[in-house]
Design an enzyme around this catalytic site. Structure first.
Site, PDB file in Angstrom:
ATOM      1  N   TYR A 123       0.824  -1.211   0.000  1.00  0.00           N
ATOM      2  CA  TYR A 123       0.000   0.000   0.000  1.00  0.00           C
ATOM      3  C   TYR A 123       0.864   1.269   0.000  1.00  0.00           C
ATOM      4  O   TYR A 123       0.359   2.353   0.261  1.00  0.00           O
ATOM      5  CB  TYR A 123      -0.917   0.019   1.222  1.00  0.00           C
ATOM      6  CG  TYR A 123      -2.115  -0.904   1.108  1.00  0.00           C
ATOM      7  CD1 TYR A 123      -1.940  -2.283   1.095  1.00  0.00           C
ATOM      8  CD2 TYR A 123      -3.409  -0.398   1.025  1.00  0.00           C
ATOM      9  CE1 TYR A 123      -3.033  -3.132   1.004  1.00  0.00           C
ATOM     10  CE2 TYR A 123      -4.500  -1.241   0.939  1.00  0.00           C
ATOM     11  CZ  TYR A 123      -4.303  -2.607   0.927  1.00  0.00           C
ATOM     12  OH  TYR A 123      -5.391  -3.454   0.833  1.00  0.00           O
ATOM     13  N   LYS A 170       5.623 -14.468   4.416  1.00  0.00           N
ATOM     14  CA  LYS A 170       5.924 -15.334   3.276  1.00  0.00           C
ATOM     15  C   LYS A 170       7.426 -15.203   3.005  1.00  0.00           C
ATOM     16  O   LYS A 170       7.875 -14.916   1.889  1.00  0.00           O
ATOM     17  CB  LYS A 170       5.075 -14.911   2.057  1.00  0.00           C
ATOM     18  CG  LYS A 170       5.202 -15.811   0.835  1.00  0.00           C
ATOM     19  CD  LYS A 170       4.316 -17.041   0.871  1.00  0.00           C
ATOM     20  CE  LYS A 170       4.583 -17.949  -0.328  1.00  0.00           C
ATOM     21  NZ  LYS A 170       3.750 -19.170  -0.326  1.00  0.00           N
ATOM     22  N   ASP A 203      -0.146 -18.478   3.023  1.00  0.00           N
ATOM     23  CA  ASP A 203      -1.103 -19.362   2.336  1.00  0.00           C
ATOM     24  C   ASP A 203      -1.565 -20.480   3.268  1.00  0.00           C
ATOM     25  O   ASP A 203      -2.750 -20.804   3.340  1.00  0.00           O
ATOM     26  CB  ASP A 203      -0.524 -19.909   1.021  1.00  0.00           C
ATOM     27  CG  ASP A 203       0.870 -20.486   1.174  1.00  0.00           C
ATOM     28  OD1 ASP A 203       1.505 -20.265   2.225  1.00  0.00           O
ATOM     29  OD2 ASP A 203       1.330 -21.191   0.251  1.00  0.00           O
ATOM     30  N   ASP A 227      -5.158  -7.433   4.849  1.00  0.00           N
ATOM     31  CA  ASP A 227      -6.385  -7.051   4.141  1.00  0.00           C
ATOM     32  C   ASP A 227      -7.140  -8.310   3.715  1.00  0.00           C
ATOM     33  O   ASP A 227      -8.348  -8.440   3.936  1.00  0.00           O
ATOM     34  CB  ASP A 227      -6.016  -6.203   2.911  1.00  0.00           C
ATOM     35  CG  ASP A 227      -7.246  -5.757   2.146  1.00  0.00           C
ATOM     36  OD1 ASP A 227      -8.251  -5.419   2.787  1.00  0.00           O
ATOM     37  OD2 ASP A 227      -7.196  -5.770   0.894  1.00  0.00           O
ATOM     38  N   ASP A 231     -10.803 -10.386   5.639  1.00  0.00           N
ATOM     39  CA  ASP A 231     -12.083 -10.679   4.973  1.00  0.00           C
ATOM     40  C   ASP A 231     -12.419 -12.168   5.124  1.00  0.00           C
ATOM     41  O   ASP A 231     -13.585 -12.544   5.314  1.00  0.00           O
ATOM     42  CB  ASP A 231     -12.023 -10.332   3.471  1.00  0.00           C
ATOM     43  CG  ASP A 231     -12.417  -8.878   3.195  1.00  0.00           C
ATOM     44  OD1 ASP A 231     -12.174  -8.031   4.076  1.00  0.00           O
ATOM     45  OD2 ASP A 231     -12.960  -8.598   2.111  1.00  0.00           O
TER      46      ASP A 231
HETATM   47  C1  IPM Z   1     -10.145  -2.337   4.005  1.00  0.00           C
HETATM   48  C2  IPM Z   1     -10.464  -1.972   2.583  1.00  0.00           C
HETATM   49  C3  IPM Z   1      -9.439  -0.949   2.110  1.00  0.00           C
HETATM   50  C4  IPM Z   1      -8.082  -1.610   2.143  1.00  0.00           C
HETATM   51  C5  IPM Z   1      -9.686  -0.328   0.741  1.00  0.00           C
HETATM   52  C6  IPM Z   1     -11.067   0.254   0.627  1.00  0.00           C
HETATM   53  C7  IPM Z   1      -8.647   0.720   0.427  1.00  0.00           C
HETATM   54  O1  IPM Z   1     -10.484  -3.088   1.771  1.00  0.00           O
HETATM   55  O2  IPM Z   1     -10.225  -1.460   4.878  1.00  0.00           O
HETATM   56  O3  IPM Z   1      -9.821  -3.500   4.276  1.00  0.00           O
HETATM   57  O4  IPM Z   1      -7.682  -2.267   1.187  1.00  0.00           O
HETATM   58  O5  IPM Z   1      -7.418  -1.477   3.165  1.00  0.00           O
HETATM   59 MN    MN Z   2     -10.221  -4.953   2.878  1.00  0.00          MN
END
Ligand code: IPM
Ligand code: MN
Length: 339
Positions: A123, A170, A203, A227, A231
């Site tokens: 990032y 990794k 992984d 990130d 999720d």
């Molecule tokens: C998160 C989101 C953000 C990220 C995006 C919207 C920039 O996916 O907060 O996890 O990738 O960090």
């Molecule tokens: Mn995210």
């Protein structure tokens, strides 16, 4: 004395869930003063900037930021993510996400606190196309940023009676960047002999999180791995709409849900505000209003336990408004003391 909160309502379902959260906070009678900041894709489309310098100055003077989701589309040339900009501008190096099973979760006994480095890695924003057909993204990892996120995770583990920290990397392939992160982790781990440390390749971690989620306690990793994995863990909780997050630095703090702007359901009145409400509970705690934070979490827990007022993402048919009313009912019936 009242605390000043910069509120960013955001894009898509953002305004609906932010307004829902403020309505609920109102019932807790905490001395909060809101400063509304217009930031995101909608503003960029209107004015060509997603947030102004003046807004950033206002944000810097506030005690915390409460932020709805801001869209970061793939196809907009010249649009830089406001999420990433704010994290870097306020130096919010720790993105901390909390994953706890609730009565609706498909996985029971999940209790993971995830520390994601929030300012660098993939990032960093250093990207180029040096020649036609070649694209480069620089994955910048510094010892400084690695040290502070790792320290934060280990300190959190000690202060919250956690037993284990899993360091995700990794380094077998990314020998330099993950190598530096791993070396720094090994050095820091030596100062925390009471904590069990596990080093886990990313992984394999993704696999083990599904196979044996209760083996995880505190996890710490670099930005992009964090990130993606967060999720994944959100699915184990039952919905990404239930996961709260704090973005913390040494001076500033921003509270946001983990999910995105969900344009497909925006304006329909069915968005799930619980992720942001739980993030607001962490904000209250950060500002010193612990009792109120507990009350808010308890009210939400009761809504989920009862399970008869749920938005469609949770398998229900209720609206955001009905959910707000349900949370407020529990807050009012429990007024004054926490469970
Ligand atoms: C998160 C989101 C953000 C990220 C995006 C919207 C920039 O996916 O907060 O996890 O990738 O960090
Ligand atoms: Mn995210």
């Amino acid at each position: 004395m009242s605390k000043r909160i910069a509120v960013i309502r955001g894009d898509g379902i953002g305004p609906e869930i932010v307004d829902a959260t403020l309505e609920v906070l109102n019932y807790l009678e905490v001395p909060l003063e809101y400063v509304f900041i217009d930031a995101g894709l909608a503003r960029w489309k209107r004015e060509g900037v997603p947030i102004s310098e003046k807004d950033l100055e206002i944000i810097e003077k506030c005690d915390a930021v409460l932020k709805g989701p801001i869209a970061t589309p793939v196809d907009r040339k010249g649009y830089r993510s406001v999420n990433v900009l704010l994290r870097r501008f306020l130096d919010l190096y720790a993105n901390i996400r909390f994953f706890k099973s609730n009565p609706l979760s498909p996985v029971k006994n999940l209790d993971i606190v995830f520390f994601r480095e929030n300012t660098e890695g993939l990032y960093s924003g250093v990207e180029l196309r040096p020649l036609p057909g070649i694209a480069i993204s620089l994955r910048v990892i510094t010892e400084h940023a690695s040290r502070r996120i790792l320290l934060r995770a280990f300190k959190y583990a000690v202060e919250n009676s956690r037993k284990k920290v899993t360091v995700v990397h990794k380094a077998n392939i990314l020998r330099e960047t993950c190598g530096l992160f791993l070396e720094t982790a090994e050095e820091i781990a030596r100062d925390f002999p009471q904590i069990e440390v596990e080093y886990s390749i990313v992984d394999a971690t993704a696999y083990k999180l599904i196979r044996n989620p209760d083996n995880f306690d505190v996890i710490v990793t670099t930005n992009m791995f964090g990130d993606i994995l967060t999720d994944e863990i959100a699915a184990l909780v039952g919905s990404i709409g239930l996961v709260p997050a704090c973005n913390l630095g040494d001076k500033y703090a921003m509270f946001e849900a983990v999910h995105g702007a969900a344009f497909d359901i925006a304006g329909k009145g069915i968005a799930n505000p619980i992720g942001l409400m739980l993030s607001a509970a962490y904000m209250l705690r950060y500002l010193g209003f612990r009792r109120e934070a507990d009350r808010l979490e308890n009210a939400i827990w009761r809504v989920l336990s009862l399970g008869n007022v749920l938005t469609p993402d949770l398998g229900g048919t209720s609206t955001t408004r009905e959910l707000i009313r349900e949370v407020i009912n529990f807050l009012v019936s429990d007024s004054g003391h926490c469970l």
